[in-house]
Design a protein around this motif. Structure first.
Motif, PDB file in Angstrom:
ATOM      1  N   ASN A  66       0.819  -1.205   0.000  1.00 52.51           N
ATOM      2  CA  ASN A  66       0.000   0.000   0.000  1.00 52.51           C
ATOM      3  C   ASN A  66       0.861   1.267   0.000  1.00 52.51           C
ATOM      4  N   SER A  67       1.425   1.578  -1.160  1.00 49.93           N
ATOM      5  CA  SER A  67       2.325   2.723  -1.287  1.00 49.93           C
ATOM      6  C   SER A  67       1.588   4.038  -1.501  1.00 49.93           C
ATOM      7  N   ALA A  68       0.259   3.991  -1.650  1.00 46.04           N
ATOM      8  CA  ALA A  68      -0.510   5.205  -1.943  1.00 46.04           C
ATOM      9  C   ALA A  68      -1.114   5.801  -0.676  1.00 46.04           C
ATOM     10  N   ASN A  69      -2.334   5.357  -0.321  1.00 41.84           N
ATOM     11  CA  ASN A  69      -3.028   6.013   0.781  1.00 41.84           C
ATOM     12  C   ASN A  69      -2.431   5.700   2.148  1.00 41.84           C
ATOM     13  N   TYR A  70      -1.523   4.748   2.232  1.00 42.08           N
ATOM     14  CA  TYR A  70      -0.790   4.476   3.476  1.00 42.08           C
ATOM     15  C   TYR A  70       0.637   5.005   3.349  1.00 42.08           C
ATOM     16  N   GLY A  71       1.285   4.701   2.221  1.00 42.72           N
ATOM     17  CA  GLY A  71       2.692   5.048   2.047  1.00 42.72           C
ATOM     18  C   GLY A  71       2.973   6.532   1.962  1.00 42.72           C
ATOM     19  N   ILE A  72       2.107   7.289   1.261  1.00 44.65           N
ATOM     20  CA  ILE A  72       2.340   8.729   1.105  1.00 44.65           C
ATOM     21  C   ILE A  72       2.263   9.458   2.446  1.00 44.65           C
ATOM     22  N   PRO A  73       1.160   9.322   3.216  1.00 38.93           N
ATOM     23  CA  PRO A  73       1.135  10.013   4.511  1.00 38.93           C
ATOM     24  C   PRO A  73       2.186   9.497   5.497  1.00 38.93           C
ATOM     25  N   VAL A  90      -9.354  15.961 -13.145  1.00 41.85           N
ATOM     26  CA  VAL A  90      -8.376  15.009 -12.613  1.00 41.85           C
ATOM     27  C   VAL A  90      -8.378  15.060 -11.085  1.00 41.85           C
ATOM     28  N   ASP A  91      -8.497  16.260 -10.518  1.00 42.22           N
ATOM     29  CA  ASP A  91      -8.562  16.395  -9.063  1.00 42.22           C
ATOM     30  C   ASP A  91      -9.771  15.654  -8.492  1.00 42.22           C
ATOM     31  N   TYR A  92     -10.922  15.839  -9.116  1.00 44.64           N
ATOM     32  CA  TYR A  92     -12.127  15.154  -8.639  1.00 44.64           C
ATOM     33  C   TYR A  92     -11.947  13.642  -8.658  1.00 44.64           C
ATOM     34  N   LEU A  93     -11.420  13.126  -9.765  1.00 47.94           N
ATOM     35  CA  LEU A  93     -11.258  11.678  -9.903  1.00 47.94           C
ATOM     36  C   LEU A  93     -10.209  11.130  -8.941  1.00 47.94           C
ATOM     37  N   SER A  94      -9.093  11.821  -8.828  1.00 45.14           N
ATOM     38  CA  SER A  94      -8.020  11.323  -7.952  1.00 45.14           C
ATOM     39  C   SER A  94      -8.434  11.372  -6.490  1.00 45.14           C
ATOM     40  N   ASN A  95      -9.200  12.378  -6.110  1.00 41.88           N
ATOM     41  CA  ASN A  95      -9.668  12.472  -4.728  1.00 41.88           C
ATOM     42  C   ASN A  95     -10.631  11.341  -4.367  1.00 41.88           C
ATOM     43  N   ALA A  96     -11.245  10.739  -5.379  1.00 43.90           N
ATOM     44  CA  ALA A  96     -12.199   9.655  -5.128  1.00 43.90           C
ATOM     45  C   ALA A  96     -11.518   8.299  -4.965  1.00 43.90           C
ATOM     46  N   PHE A  97     -10.230   8.206  -5.310  1.00 46.71           N
ATOM     47  CA  PHE A  97      -9.565   6.904  -5.349  1.00 46.71           C
ATOM     48  C   PHE A  97      -9.510   6.227  -3.984  1.00 46.71           C
ATOM     49  N   ILE A  98      -8.952   6.916  -3.002  1.00 41.11           N
ATOM     50  CA  ILE A  98      -8.722   6.283  -1.709  1.00 41.11           C
ATOM     51  C   ILE A  98     -10.038   5.864  -1.064  1.00 41.11           C
ATOM     52  N   GLY A  99     -11.002   6.766  -1.039  1.00 41.08           N
ATOM     53  CA  GLY A  99     -12.285   6.453  -0.422  1.00 41.08           C
ATOM     54  C   GLY A  99     -12.988   5.282  -1.080  1.00 41.08           C
ATOM     55  N   THR A 100     -13.005   5.288  -2.407  1.00 44.14           N
ATOM     56  CA  THR A 100     -13.701   4.209  -3.122  1.00 44.14           C
ATOM     57  C   THR A 100     -12.990   2.875  -2.939  1.00 44.14           C
ATOM     58  N   ALA A 101     -11.653   2.899  -2.971  1.00 49.64           N
ATOM     59  CA  ALA A 101     -10.898   1.651  -2.804  1.00 49.64           C
ATOM     60  C   ALA A 101     -11.129   1.055  -1.413  1.00 49.64           C
ATOM     61  N   LEU A 102     -11.135   1.887  -0.389  1.00 51.20           N
ATOM     62  CA  LEU A 102     -11.344   1.391   0.972  1.00 51.20           C
ATOM     63  C   LEU A 102     -12.780   0.918   1.180  1.00 51.20           C
TER      64      LEU A 102
END
Length: 308
Positions: free
Chosen positions: A106-113, A192-204
């Motif tokens: 999980n290098s995205a919503n865990y790794g970045i923060p 792109v901002d709208y779509l990228s902001n939806a990634f973490i929430g939708t995946a979880l």
């Protein structure tokens, strides 16, 4: 203790809340999980990858070093998990699921923060993490698709699926546009901002929906398999990353960033692949859930040992 509490409150707790919401929604409304997984694969994941690559300054020397590390690290992980699944005598579907649970992290919503926490928002270490995230987005959409389908589909069908994955086109386009300083219209940036902001929430929420749809019949074998995955991902992962850093001569801040990036729990990609292609979804979902919980201790330990 401060690192442990920070990870628990700022990484694990927000993730757990969204997973819980997914479970509640699934129990209440019986959502279509395949629709959710397609939204992640074909819209939200490519959008966040484009945004990060387009907006992050990355030097060619850093790019080359991180790619060398990643290639060696993945080979070491693959060799280890392949030896383990062979010794365990797994069926093809379980061999693939175990590999995905270890290789995809999980290098995205865990790794970045986590990177921002450990290195105090250092732009150099953030660039390292973005490159790792790029590869952790590309590999599941190529090798991952092949791995979960190789035992039940022919190469032509698998190739067709891989070539339909937007992220394999988004990565070179974003890098090229960044290098050439190609401007984006405001309307495209907003989209792109709208779509990228939806990634973490939708995946979880997708993970929560999958967990909520299961009967939770946990056998001794399943617990053993999950425990083995956690050992390979959370304990062996940072050790192999340290070995890869030594092999390529990476030291100091760069090595610390690479090792921390390797210590995170199993990626949501393994669940999305398992759901999308019906490959051991119960094991994949429970492994992501368990590794995220256990990582509060293991990641804090890695950060403490590195002294960052």
């Amino acid at each position: 203790m401060n690192v442990f509490l920070h990870i628990l409150v700022n990484n694990v707790l927000p993730i757990s809340i969204l997973i819980a919401l997914g479970i509640v929604l699934q129990r209440s409304f019986k959502l279509d999980i395949r629709t959710l997984s397609k939204l992640n694969f074909y819209l939200f994941s490519p959008a966040i990858m484009f945004k990060l690559l387009y907006n992050t300054a990355i030097s060619l020397s850093l790019f080359g070093t991180v790619m060398a590390f990643f290639a060696l690290f993945m080979l070491l992980q693959y060799a280890l998990v392949s030896a383990v699944v062979r010794l365990r005598g797994y069926e093809p579907s379980m061999r693939s699921a175990m590999r995905c649970s270890v290789l995809f992290y999980n290098s995205a919503n865990y790794g970045i923060p986590l990177n921002q926490l450990a290195f105090h928002n250092n732009p150099y270490t953030l660039s390292v993490q973005v490159l790792i995230m790029m590869m952790q987005s590309l590999i599941p959409n190529t090798y991952g698709v092949y791995s979960v389908n190789a035992h039940k589909s022919d190469w032509r069908q698998i190739r067709r699926v891989i070539l339909s994955m937007p992220v394999i086109y988004v990565i070179p386009v974003a890098l090229l546009m960044r290098y050439l300083s190609v401007p984006l219209p405001d309307s495209v940036v907003t989209s792109v901002d709208y779509l990228s902001n939806a990634f973490i929430g939708t995946a979880l929420i997708t993970l929560g929906v999958q967990l909520g749809s299961m009967a939770w019949r946990i056998s001794r074998k399943l617990l053993s398999d999950i425990g083995l995955s956690l050992l390979l991902r959370l304990a062996a992962g940072p050790l192999l990353a340290w070995g890869a850093c030594e092999a390529i001569g990476a030291h100091g801040l760069l090595a610390s960033a690479l090792i921390v990036s390797s210590a995170v729990p199993t990626s949501l990609s393994s669940v999305l692949l398992a759901v999308e292609f019906d490959n051991e979804p119960e094991f994949a979902s429970q492994t992501v859930f368990a590794s995220t919980a256990v990582s509060t201790v293991t990641v804090a330990a890695v950060i403490a040992m590195l002294g960052v």
